[in-house]
Write a protein that holds these residues in place. Structure first.
Motif, short mmCIF file in Angstrom:
data_model
loop_
_atom_site.label_atom_id
_atom_site.label_comp_id
_atom_site.label_asym_id
_atom_site.label_seq_id
_atom_site.Cartn_x
_atom_site.Cartn_y
_atom_site.Cartn_z
N THR A 570 -13.45 0.86 71.77
CA THR A 570 -12.57 1.79 72.50
C THR A 570 -11.40 2.16 71.60
N ASP A 571 -10.60 3.13 72.08
CA ASP A 571 -9.34 3.40 71.40
C ASP A 571 -8.28 2.44 71.91
N SER A 572 -7.04 2.61 71.50
CA SER A 572 -5.99 1.63 71.79
C SER A 572 -5.30 1.84 73.13
N ARG A 573 -5.68 2.89 73.85
CA ARG A 573 -5.02 3.14 75.13
C ARG A 573 -5.57 2.22 76.22
N ALA A 574 -4.81 1.97 77.26
CA ALA A 574 -5.12 1.05 78.37
C ALA A 574 -4.95 -0.40 77.90
N ARG A 581 -13.89 -4.50 79.00
CA ARG A 581 -14.92 -4.16 80.00
C ARG A 581 -15.55 -2.79 79.69
N LEU A 582 -14.68 -1.81 79.30
CA LEU A 582 -15.19 -0.46 79.02
C LEU A 582 -16.13 -0.46 77.82
N SER A 583 -15.78 -1.20 76.77
CA SER A 583 -16.64 -1.22 75.59
C SER A 583 -17.97 -1.91 75.88
N GLU A 584 -17.94 -2.93 76.76
CA GLU A 584 -19.19 -3.59 77.13
C GLU A 584 -20.11 -2.62 77.88
N LYS A 585 -19.53 -1.77 78.74
CA LYS A 585 -20.33 -0.76 79.45
C LYS A 585 -20.91 0.24 78.45
N ARG A 586 -20.15 0.60 77.43
CA ARG A 586 -20.66 1.53 76.42
C ARG A 586 -21.81 0.90 75.64
N ALA A 587 -21.67 -0.38 75.31
CA ALA A 587 -22.73 -1.08 74.58
C ALA A 587 -24.01 -1.11 75.41
N THR A 605 -29.74 -5.97 70.60
CA THR A 605 -28.60 -6.72 71.12
C THR A 605 -27.41 -5.79 71.18
N ALA A 606 -26.45 -6.06 72.09
CA ALA A 606 -25.30 -5.17 72.27
C ALA A 606 -24.08 -5.99 72.67
N LYS A 607 -22.92 -5.58 72.14
CA LYS A 607 -21.68 -6.29 72.48
C LYS A 607 -20.52 -5.30 72.41
N GLY A 608 -19.59 -5.42 73.36
CA GLY A 608 -18.37 -4.62 73.34
C GLY A 608 -17.23 -5.37 72.69
N TYR A 609 -16.45 -4.65 71.86
CA TYR A 609 -15.35 -5.29 71.12
C TYR A 609 -13.98 -4.74 71.53
N GLY A 610 -13.97 -3.94 72.60
CA GLY A 610 -12.70 -3.40 73.09
C GLY A 610 -11.95 -2.63 72.01
N GLU A 611 -10.64 -2.94 71.91
CA GLU A 611 -9.81 -2.25 70.92
C GLU A 611 -9.48 -3.15 69.74
N SER A 612 -10.26 -4.17 69.55
CA SER A 612 -9.94 -5.17 68.53
C SER A 612 -10.28 -4.72 67.11
N GLN A 613 -11.05 -3.66 66.98
CA GLN A 613 -11.47 -3.22 65.64
C GLN A 613 -11.15 -1.73 65.43
N LEU A 614 -9.89 -1.40 65.62
CA LEU A 614 -9.47 -0.02 65.39
C LEU A 614 -9.56 0.32 63.92
#
Length: 666
Positions: A570-574, A581-587, A605-614
């Motif tokens: 995701t981007d850094s907003r929110a 949660r949003l990145s996991e849904k995208r994955a 395999t799929a995993k969401g990393y949120g905004e941790s890897q901008l």
């Protein structure tokens, strides 16, 4: 029939012929008188009546053609000059072949125009006209290559009358107009239009004009005023006017009121006054169209004074101060021809722009430019080409080269010759050149023949080319736009780079390194998997993402041994937790798209990393979709879930972080 009857008949015929010829000659003499006084409309009517009565001669055709030519009615001018050449070839002078050629060019009859120039040569035409023609007989192609990157549009202050001759005056534009609001409302014999006055309009930052009003003070009279040049402090103006000052008219030996240059100063109360005639004027010739040099030490102008090489030449005088000036100096045959040179303008950078119909052009007056050196000597003459020049008259060109903004006078959109002179706003077309070289990232070897593609923001192909023998490529692009530049070559892994173009003309260097032949079993290298992107706060698969997913699907289908891990971001907003949660849904949405196509979930395999890897500035991937560069946080802070909040990115930069990426699994 007896002898007496024959004599009576002969006498009757002589008397009849004399009675017809004498009025015709009288009419021609009257027409010639009007012609010599520049009353072209009146002269034309007489010449036409004489021709209707069956009388014709080379002189009548010449002068009749001229009455149209000097009013820029090139259609009718071409008609009469052509008849002159056809019916009186032995009496047609070289200059009329040239005017015929110019008129035909204005009608875009370029082959016929070239034949007339051949006639000009055969008749002994010489000087710069001939030199220029012989130097480049395919001048139309050359002019096309020399065209500048300008765009233009007609300004809103134009009237149904003649409007021309703009000049800069601070944040104002001063120009000449013959609208029916001019001083006195008198009619000019040359074209049966009102006399010209000077008007002033407000100019906004983009050069659009509004609020036209007459120049205040004592400058405007019942005769012509036009063509101004202001000093940088705005307190002095040089301008063109008929030979008229202090209420008195001056005429030459043919009773014609010529043009002169005058100077006026600002009274400080908003009005112009203290009008002084410049000392190098004369009632026997015209001096017009002033242009100050950037240092205000020279005043350039157009004149047919003694020493003129053609019909009018460009000259200058030294400005010595206290209303004193040096002797007029002709700019010489490097610029002046046997035809007309007029409307000089010197830019801040020392470029001389002027109009001429004596050099190879598109028809009528064309605008040329030359660089003046420290001694005022001209360099190479360059025709500005389209769209500045057209097949009609184009003149009165001024340009602020730093701003890329200027104005032009032209009658290109009318059919009434000079009556249809209008002012056009000119602005530099913003053009970006994207260029670079394609090379092997390991050996630094250039890669000629590599295919380079320019794509727009929607991934649509705009242009494709092969790198030349030096591995170089180039594309023309628009300003303030987003592009991708992609390079491919057989056995090499492709590379693609994003490009954001600025809002000003310039060049962008984009080198494209290619990773050298992929190992036979390295599917990741061969596929060069790219990320897919998501809309803000959404996890649905966009149509553009389906294109990349389709490539991955085909690879998975054709290579059963291939397994892929999906990383979503995701981007850094929110908040951090929301973005996880949003990145996991995208994955999962990405994984489900492939599963729905028939790919076994066991291979994914799929995993969401949120905004941790901008991504740093959200811009860069390597040629196989792997993120490169640094994060916005330090090494110790990368696991801190709040360190990315508050990062200031543009919407386009945020977009680069809303992504799913694909990693080849062993």
């Amino acid at each position: 029939m007896n002898k007496i009857s024959q004599k009576i008949l002969m006498l009757t015929l002589v008397l009849f012929i004399t009675s017809v010829a004498f009025p015709q000659k009288k009419q021609i003499a009257k027409a010639n008188k009007e012609f010599d006084r520049y009353s072209y409309i009146d002269a034309r009517e007489i010449y036409l009546k004489v021709i209707e009565d069956g009388y014709k001669s080379a002189e009548i055709y010449q002068r009749l053609g001229d009455t149209y030519y000097w009013n820029s009615d090139y259609d009718n001018a071409a008609k009469w000059y052509s008849r002159l050449v056809e019916e009186f070839p032995d009496e047609t002078k070289a200059e009329y072949y040239f005017r015929a050629s110019q008129s035909l060019k204005s009608l875009k009859k370029y082959e016929e125009a070239k034949k007339m120039m051949d006639g000009f040569v055969a008749k002994g035409g010489n000087g710069l006209l001939l030199k220029d023609f012989k130097k480049d007989s395919n001048y139309l192609e050359s002019i096309g290559l020399a065209s500048k990157g300008y765009e233009l549009d007609k300004v809103t202050i134009n009237t149904n009358y003649s409007d021309f001759g703009p000049s800069f005056y601070g944040n104002k534009l001063v120009y000449a107009t013959s609208s029916n609001k001019t001083e006195g409302g008198k009619i000019y014999e040359w074209n049966q239009q009102p006399f010209l006055d000077l008007f002033m309009a407000t100019m906004d930052e983009e050069g659009r004009l509004s609020k036209p009003e007459p120049l205040s003070g004592e400058i405007n009279t019942t005769f012509h005023e036009s063509s101004t040049s202001f000093t940088k402090d705005g307190r002095t103006v040089f301008f063109t006017r008929n030979n008229f000052i202090n209420g008195k008219k001056g005429r030459d030996e043919n009773k014609t009121i010529r043009l002169k240059l005058y100077k006026a100063t600002h009274n400080g109360d908003g009005n112009w006054g203290n009008i002084v005639e410049l000392p190098f004027n004369s009632k026997e010739y015209s001096v017009a169209h002033p242009a100050l040099s950037p240092d205000e030490k020279k005043l350039y102008f157009s004149s047919d004074m003694p020493g003129t090489m053609g019909m009018s030449d460009l000259w200058y005088v030294e400005v010595l101060g206290n209303d004193t000036y040096g002797a007029p100096v002709n700019l010489g045959d490097q610029i002046n021809t046997e035809a007309r040179e007029s409307f000089p303008y010197i830019s801040k950078e020392g470029n001389l722009y002027f109009a001429t119909d004596g050099l190879a052009g598109l028809g009528g007056y064309d605008v040329f430019v030359t660089k003046l050196d420290a001694n005022g000597q001209a360099g190479e003459l360059v025709n500005l080409g389209e769209p500045v020049n057209s097949s009609q008259d184009d003149f009165g060109f001024i340009l602020d080269e730093e701003k890329g903004l200027g104005y032009l006078s032209s009658n290109r959109d009318g059919e009434r010759g000079s009556i249809d002179d209008d002012i056009y706003r000119i602005y530099e077309k913003c053009v970006i050149t994207i260029s670079g070289i394609v090379f092997d990232v390991d050996t630094r070897e250039l890669l000629p023949g590599a295919v380079v593609t320019l794509l727009d923001a929607n991934n649509k192909v705009i242009s494709t080319m092969e790198a030349d023998q030096n591995g170089a490529y180039h594309f023309d692009a628009e300003c303030s736009s987003q592009y991708s530049v992609r390079a491919t070559k057989e056995t090499y892994s492709p590379n693609e780079k994003l490009v954001e173009t600025p809002d000003k003309t310039g060049n962008i260097e984009v080198p494209l390194p290619l990773r050298g032949p992929c190992p036979p079993n390295d599917l990741g290298c061969r596929l060069c998997l790219q990320p897919i992107f998501f809309d803000f706060d959404r996890y649905n698969i966009r149509p553009d993402a389906e294109i990349e997913l389709a490539k991955i699907y085909v690879a998975l289908r054709d290579y059963p041994q291939l397994n892929i891990h999906i990383e979503s971001h995701t981007d850094s907003r929110a908040t951090n937790s929301y973005n996880n949660r949003l990145s996991e849904k995208r994955a999962q949405a990405t994984l489900n798209w492939l599963v729905n196509k028939g790919i076994s979930p066991s291979r994914l395999t799929a995993k969401g990393y949120g905004e941790s890897q901008l991504l740093d500035r959200c811009l860069v991937f390597d040629e196989c979709g792997k993120k490169i560069g640094t994060y916005d946080c330090t090494e110790e802070q990368r696991n801190n879930p709040t360190c990315s909040d508050g990062v200031k990115c543009s919407e386009k930069e945020h977009q680069m972080n809303r992504r799913s990426m694909f990693i080849i699994q062993n």
